[in-house]
Design an enzyme around this catalytic site. Sequence first.
Site, mmCIF file in Angstrom:
data_model
loop_
_atom_site.group_PDB
_atom_site.id
_atom_site.type_symbol
_atom_site.label_atom_id
_atom_site.label_comp_id
_atom_site.label_asym_id
_atom_site.label_seq_id
_atom_site.Cartn_x
_atom_site.Cartn_y
_atom_site.Cartn_z
ATOM 1 N N CYS A 93 -6.103 44.209 66.362
ATOM 2 C CA CYS A 93 -5.497 45.397 66.975
ATOM 3 C C CYS A 93 -6.473 46.567 66.927
ATOM 4 O O CYS A 93 -7.038 46.876 65.873
ATOM 5 C CB CYS A 93 -4.205 45.768 66.250
ATOM 6 S SG CYS A 93 -3.425 47.266 66.907
ATOM 7 N N CYS A 128 -3.276 52.957 62.198
ATOM 8 C CA CYS A 128 -1.826 52.749 62.273
ATOM 9 C C CYS A 128 -1.270 52.207 60.962
ATOM 10 O O CYS A 128 -1.870 51.338 60.324
ATOM 11 C CB CYS A 128 -1.510 51.791 63.420
ATOM 12 S SG CYS A 128 0.246 51.450 63.629
ATOM 13 N N CYS A 175 0.491 47.181 71.382
ATOM 14 C CA CYS A 175 0.846 46.707 70.042
ATOM 15 C C CYS A 175 0.951 45.188 70.104
ATOM 16 O O CYS A 175 1.972 44.646 70.542
ATOM 17 C CB CYS A 175 2.166 47.330 69.577
ATOM 18 S SG CYS A 175 2.704 46.749 67.949
ATOM 19 N N ASN A 204 25.255 36.329 61.634
ATOM 20 C CA ASN A 204 24.032 35.541 61.805
ATOM 21 C C ASN A 204 24.100 34.207 61.067
ATOM 22 O O ASN A 204 23.703 33.169 61.604
ATOM 23 C CB ASN A 204 22.833 36.362 61.311
ATOM 24 C CG ASN A 204 21.500 35.699 61.585
ATOM 25 O OD1 ASN A 204 21.261 35.187 62.667
ATOM 26 N ND2 ASN A 204 20.619 35.705 60.588
ATOM 27 N N GLU A 236 31.434 42.303 54.738
ATOM 28 C CA GLU A 236 30.395 43.260 55.114
ATOM 29 C C GLU A 236 30.872 44.665 54.756
ATOM 30 O O GLU A 236 32.069 44.955 54.818
ATOM 31 C CB GLU A 236 30.123 43.137 56.623
ATOM 32 C CG GLU A 236 29.343 44.235 57.275
ATOM 33 C CD GLU A 236 27.942 44.380 56.714
ATOM 34 O OE1 GLU A 236 27.519 45.528 56.516
ATOM 35 O OE2 GLU A 236 27.272 43.348 56.479
ATOM 36 N N CYS A 260 15.243 40.439 51.096
ATOM 37 C CA CYS A 260 14.147 41.161 51.744
ATOM 38 C C CYS A 260 13.390 42.015 50.738
ATOM 39 O O CYS A 260 12.560 42.844 51.120
ATOM 40 C CB CYS A 260 14.665 42.022 52.901
ATOM 41 S SG CYS A 260 15.893 43.243 52.425
#
Length: 440
Positions: free
Chosen positions: A82, A88, A169, A306, A322, A396
């Site tokens: 890139c 960036c 990008c 999901n 949720e 995550c």
Amino acid sequence: MARFFQPKKHSTLDTKHQPVTIERLDHQGSGLAFLHKKPLFVDGALPGEEVLIQLTENKSKYARGQLIKVLKPSAERVAPFCAHYAQCGGCDLQHLDRAGQIHHKQQALSQLMVKFAGQSLALSAPVCSDDQGYRRRARLSLMWDKKTQQLQLGFRRKQSKAIVNVTDCPVLEPSLNALLPDLNALLSEWSQPERLGHVELVKGDNTRVLVLRHLGALIEQDQQRLTDFASQNQLTLYLMLEAGELQHVQGEAPYCEETGSRLSFLPSHFIQVNRAVNQHMVAQALNWLEVSPQEHVLDLFCGLGNFTLPLAKQAQAVVGVEGVDEMVQHATHNAKLNQINNVAFYQANLEQDMTSASWAQQKFAKVLLDPARAGAEGIVDQLSALGAKRVVYVSCNPATLARDSQSLLSQGFRLEKLGMLDMFPHTSHLESMALFVKKG
């Protein structure tokens, strides 16, 4: 006793260029060396490299240095693909080859689990995808530069609030990336550019979505030019108002076809950025859970469904829970859209005691969790009481996975499988999946 003024001591920063050898990468992808036995972090440096650095920060317990020159490069060093990479802040590992990136992330996951959960386990094969064109959504910042009278559209500069103007990008989904030059040209002619907030681009299976955050009402000329741009490019257009509310202007409502189910969503909803990794991730989670047609399954932090909807095709019944009520309503809509009748969705604060909730009375032998970065603190302590025998935890944030693992281990679970999910190639961000099985 008289007290006299004493000026504070200021440590002077040694700005001479100094050679150091990089020992390894830290969990954020920075090179780690030692300067006078003190940890020294150097962005852009790789293990085994001899580099020339200049100190930028010197604290009592650590220091940071700017990479001036690579004296002896690693065999894993590659040229970034890139043109914006040096400035960036979107990617931070393009200088490391793909095999090295995957090895680093697996090593980081293993080290965190050993350090904070005391668990050492051979990792399952990593879940990976193509490393370019994988991002199906992105938020780009907008800033009007009064001095240059130019609009900046792009991503934040590394360790800065400044914007790097981006017209290409390579990690963005190609049909979204193709919009950047014309979008920049459109917004550069805006009547009130100082009122521009940010732009979001999302790729659904049926449409591309453009969201413009604008401070204050649009004047008629700008609104017309924006809708013309959306029509010419066959985009679904939303405006985000000052209160954060979405206003649908034109175009189809977006959806994604995920693992055999259609998920309708709004641009404000969370969807996984990397479609290919998401599909492999869902398939692996179902495989690890080993759901049978007679079982009731619990999906915590279920979002739009999901995992819930694919689980429902294997189980007798699935409950999805949720925290955000709007997501619960949309997940319920998605179940109806897919003619799936053996699921029920509930809104709940999962940090609180859920054992007396109506849905919790069913008891669930199989449980899936997919929390945000803060982890599953609260509900993770209740999984044994909810009847769980087999738990898949999708994370995550490996630090909160390691923390929550301690709770599961104390409830009599053992860690049986652990794997890395490379949801964000060329960044140090890693996702992971762990399988816990009740002993006995």
